[in-house]
Design a protein around this motif. Structure first.
Motif, mmCIF file in Angstrom:
data_model
loop_
_atom_site.group_PDB
_atom_site.id
_atom_site.type_symbol
_atom_site.label_atom_id
_atom_site.label_comp_id
_atom_site.label_asym_id
_atom_site.label_seq_id
_atom_site.Cartn_x
_atom_site.Cartn_y
_atom_site.Cartn_z
ATOM 1 N N ALA A 314 0.971 -27.788 6.608
ATOM 2 C CA ALA A 314 1.598 -29.438 6.943
ATOM 3 C C ALA A 314 1.543 -29.811 8.320
ATOM 4 C CB ALA A 314 2.898 -29.356 6.337
ATOM 5 N N GLU A 315 1.666 -29.002 9.297
ATOM 6 C CA GLU A 315 1.755 -29.447 10.784
ATOM 7 C C GLU A 315 0.215 -29.597 11.222
ATOM 8 O OE1 GLU A 315 3.728 -26.947 13.028
ATOM 9 O OE2 GLU A 315 5.708 -27.070 12.132
ATOM 10 N N VAL A 316 -0.757 -28.864 10.590
ATOM 11 C CA VAL A 316 -2.113 -29.121 10.867
ATOM 12 C C VAL A 316 -2.612 -30.300 10.411
ATOM 13 C CG1 VAL A 316 -4.325 -28.342 10.913
ATOM 14 C CG2 VAL A 316 -2.394 -26.674 11.280
ATOM 15 N N LEU A 317 -2.310 -30.321 8.862
ATOM 16 C CA LEU A 317 -2.756 -31.846 8.280
ATOM 17 C C LEU A 317 -2.288 -32.959 8.694
ATOM 18 C CD1 LEU A 317 -2.991 -29.932 4.800
ATOM 19 C CD2 LEU A 317 -4.841 -30.437 6.403
ATOM 20 N N ALA A 318 -0.976 -32.844 9.483
ATOM 21 C CA ALA A 318 -0.467 -34.120 9.695
ATOM 22 C C ALA A 318 -1.199 -34.892 10.984
ATOM 23 C CB ALA A 318 1.113 -33.873 10.248
ATOM 24 N N VAL A 319 -2.195 -34.169 11.662
ATOM 25 C CA VAL A 319 -3.222 -34.813 12.607
ATOM 26 C C VAL A 319 -4.158 -35.430 12.031
ATOM 27 C CG1 VAL A 319 -4.481 -33.989 14.395
ATOM 28 C CG2 VAL A 319 -2.300 -32.788 14.264
ATOM 29 N N PRO A 320 -4.543 -36.542 12.370
ATOM 30 C CA PRO A 320 -5.651 -37.433 11.780
ATOM 31 C C PRO A 320 -6.841 -36.509 11.907
ATOM 32 C CG PRO A 320 -4.192 -38.887 13.222
ATOM 33 C CD PRO A 320 -3.793 -37.176 13.211
ATOM 34 N N ASP A 321 -7.554 -36.886 10.873
ATOM 35 C CA ASP A 321 -8.796 -36.115 10.655
ATOM 36 C C ASP A 321 -8.871 -34.738 11.162
ATOM 37 O OD1 ASP A 321 -11.490 -36.419 9.716
ATOM 38 O OD2 ASP A 321 -11.892 -37.892 11.189
ATOM 39 N N ALA A 322 -7.827 -33.899 10.777
ATOM 40 C CA ALA A 322 -7.810 -32.475 11.035
ATOM 41 C C ALA A 322 -8.144 -31.798 9.639
ATOM 42 C CB ALA A 322 -6.596 -32.057 11.655
ATOM 43 N N HIS A 323 -8.843 -30.758 9.687
ATOM 44 C CA HIS A 323 -9.338 -30.048 8.239
ATOM 45 C C HIS A 323 -9.220 -28.713 8.512
ATOM 46 C CE1 HIS A 323 -11.484 -34.176 7.104
ATOM 47 N NE2 HIS A 323 -11.498 -33.956 8.441
ATOM 48 N N LEU A 324 -8.255 -28.199 7.776
ATOM 49 C CA LEU A 324 -7.897 -26.817 7.360
ATOM 50 C C LEU A 324 -8.536 -25.824 6.562
ATOM 51 C CD1 LEU A 324 -5.911 -24.612 8.422
ATOM 52 C CD2 LEU A 324 -4.201 -25.351 6.578
ATOM 53 N N LEU A 357 -2.106 -31.250 18.010
ATOM 54 C CA LEU A 357 -1.929 -30.038 17.182
ATOM 55 C C LEU A 357 -0.498 -29.385 17.239
ATOM 56 C CD1 LEU A 357 -5.329 -28.440 17.555
ATOM 57 C CD2 LEU A 357 -4.441 -29.218 15.581
ATOM 58 N N PRO A 358 0.187 -28.641 16.505
ATOM 59 C CA PRO A 358 1.408 -28.126 16.610
ATOM 60 C C PRO A 358 1.022 -26.787 17.644
ATOM 61 C CG PRO A 358 0.297 -27.405 14.565
ATOM 62 C CD PRO A 358 -0.354 -28.688 15.069
ATOM 63 N N THR A 359 2.390 -26.617 18.344
ATOM 64 C CA THR A 359 2.561 -25.623 19.291
ATOM 65 C C THR A 359 1.635 -24.295 19.170
ATOM 66 O OG1 THR A 359 4.747 -25.002 18.591
ATOM 67 C CG2 THR A 359 4.627 -26.491 20.479
ATOM 68 N N PHE A 360 1.608 -23.836 17.919
ATOM 69 C CA PHE A 360 0.799 -22.708 17.725
ATOM 70 C C PHE A 360 -0.291 -22.733 18.371
ATOM 71 C CE2 PHE A 360 -2.430 -20.707 14.888
ATOM 72 C CZ PHE A 360 -1.801 -19.689 14.331
ATOM 73 N N PHE A 361 -1.198 -24.060 18.436
ATOM 74 C CA PHE A 361 -2.476 -23.987 19.242
ATOM 75 C C PHE A 361 -2.425 -24.100 20.617
ATOM 76 C CE2 PHE A 361 -2.898 -25.234 14.864
ATOM 77 C CZ PHE A 361 -4.315 -24.606 14.510
ATOM 78 N N HIS A 362 -1.108 -24.398 21.167
ATOM 79 C CA HIS A 362 -1.033 -24.321 22.372
ATOM 80 C C HIS A 362 -1.144 -22.985 23.287
ATOM 81 C CE1 HIS A 362 -1.628 -28.792 22.264
ATOM 82 N NE2 HIS A 362 -0.863 -28.521 21.159
ATOM 83 N N ARG A 363 -1.872 -22.175 23.011
ATOM 84 C CA ARG A 363 -1.921 -20.856 23.683
ATOM 85 C C ARG A 363 -3.091 -20.661 24.242
ATOM 86 N NH1 ARG A 363 -0.491 -16.834 19.047
ATOM 87 N NH2 ARG A 363 -0.701 -18.482 17.488
#
Ligand code: AMP
Length: 383
Positions: A314-324, A357-363
């Protein structure tokens, strides 16, 4: 029409997803009972060298292709005696061994990294004298995601490598201080029609692709033209059909071919949403002799690989034009379990979406610092 695919990983999974709207059916063969395609298509679980399983697999198929380049060439030849196989067994054989790959680049006058063949530990010293240090020692076969490689910077590294390296053919390459790594996805149909995607900039960590930016930022038309010219030589020389991925080092505005993969490629995942027609659909069109689809990218995309862990969807899909994309694989360290493609109209907008993007990606392993931030061209909306 049923297409057989050797290998049942995520590349095969995405090929099937691209083929269903064209009313294509699929059958897979993979040695692993865990292969993710099992949930979307019939799958034979058998060793690639099992001739009885190959016969059963081939029965009634229109053609065979593959999504894994370490399928034994003998198995592919066995199939090719019965039904069409694309890309050809010869193309597969060339790409499976770094020596034949590099020899092909040289024959076609495609610039490549300086290299020497090392056929025994004793031959390493002569190769080091020829190439110099630093250098990269690589196994010729079965290497992937940076496996089977040693960076040699000092004579001590050479001595250590000699004790460690397996008794199989190796290649010593000059260590290339490249500006960046880019890849080209080229397509050739059985009709001879060709198409090329824009060059993509790739970022790796621990030998695994983490981030692709497409089109490659600050892509000069001359660079794209030379990549296409080199790719065209390979496609024609091999009488190729399907998608071919070529990885290059960019050094001082020149391209040096590093390696190629005779299949759809991780650095082309962005094409699912980011290009008019994806690499997966174009691969199928190519092997079926159908007209190829438009490869242009209307905007810009970033593709992030999910390695060993999955974020909160849900956190990824909340970003506009993000595709999981999740591949249905059990997460394990180092395992590609999915990817995210972010699409935007401009580099500036892409930067904003990556930041959202969620903090998960800020690594560090997601390499987001590679995204150009302060270039003047931002104002124009281009990279
Ligand atoms: P490869 O399996 O050839 O794609 O190599 C894996 C990664 O190692 C590449 O993506 C580069 O980042 C790095 N690498 C490979 N060969 C060289 C080289 N000759 N010089 C510098 N870096 C290299």
């Amino acid at each position: 029409m049923t297409i057989g695919i050797l290998g049942g990983g995520q590349l095969g999974y995405m090929l099937a997803l691209a083929g269903y709207p064209l009313d294509l059916h699929f059958r897979f063969l993979d040695p692993s009972p865990e292969a993710p395609v099992g949930r979307i298509a019939p799958r034979i679980t058998a060793d690639y060298a099992d001739h009885r399983a190959l016969e059963k697999f081939a029965h009634g198929l229109t053609l065979v292709t593959y999504e894994f380049e370490n399928v034994p060439v003998a198995s592919v030849r066995f199939l090719a005696e019965r039904i069409p196989v694309f890309p050809s067994p010869a193309a597969l054989e060339t790409a499976q061994d770094r020596r034949s790959e590099k020899r092909l680049f040289q024959k076609l006058e495609i610039p490549t990294v300086e290299f020497a063949e090392v056929n025994s530990p004793a031959a390493l010293d002569a190769a080091v004298r020829q190439i110099g240090l630093p250098a990269v020692l690589k196994t010729c076969r079965m290497g992937y995601d940076g496996k089977g490689q040693w960076v040699l910077r000092t004579p001590e590294d050479v001595a250590l490598a000699k004790a460690e390296i397996p008794g199989e053919p190796l290649l010593l390459e000059k260590f290339t201080p490249f500006t960046r790594e880019v890849s080209l996805l080229a397509v050739r149909s059985t009709t001879g029609e060709t198409a090329f995607y824009p060059l993509v900039e790739n970022h790796h960590r621990e030998g695994i692709l983490r981030l692709s930016l497409a089109p490659a930022p600050r892509l000069m038309p001359a660079l794209q033209r030379s990549a296409e010219e080199y790719a065209r030589r390979i496609l024609e020389a091999l009488g190729y059909a399907g998608v071919l991925a070529i990885e290059f080092f960019e050094c001082e505005d020149r391209l040096l071919a590093n390696e190629m993969a005779p299949r759809v490629h991780n650095s082309g995942h962005w094409t699912i949403e980011g290009a008019a027609v994806s690499q997966f659909e174009n691969h199928l069109r190519a092997v079926l002799g159908l007209p190829l689809g438009v490869t242009a990218a209307p905007g810009v995309s970033a593709m992030l690989n999910l390695i060993g862990e999955v974020p909160e969807p849900a956190e990824v899909l909340a970003v506009p034009d993000a595709h999981l994309h999740l591949y249905g694989k059990t997460p394990r360290p180092g395992r590609k379990v999915g990817h995210v493609t972010l699409r935007a109209a401009s580099a500036a907008e892409l930067g904003e979406r990556l930041a959202a993007l969620p903090t998960f990606f800020h690594r560090p392993e997601f390499c987001l610092e590679a995204m150009p931030r302060h270039s003047a061209s931002h104002k124009t909306g281009k990279y």
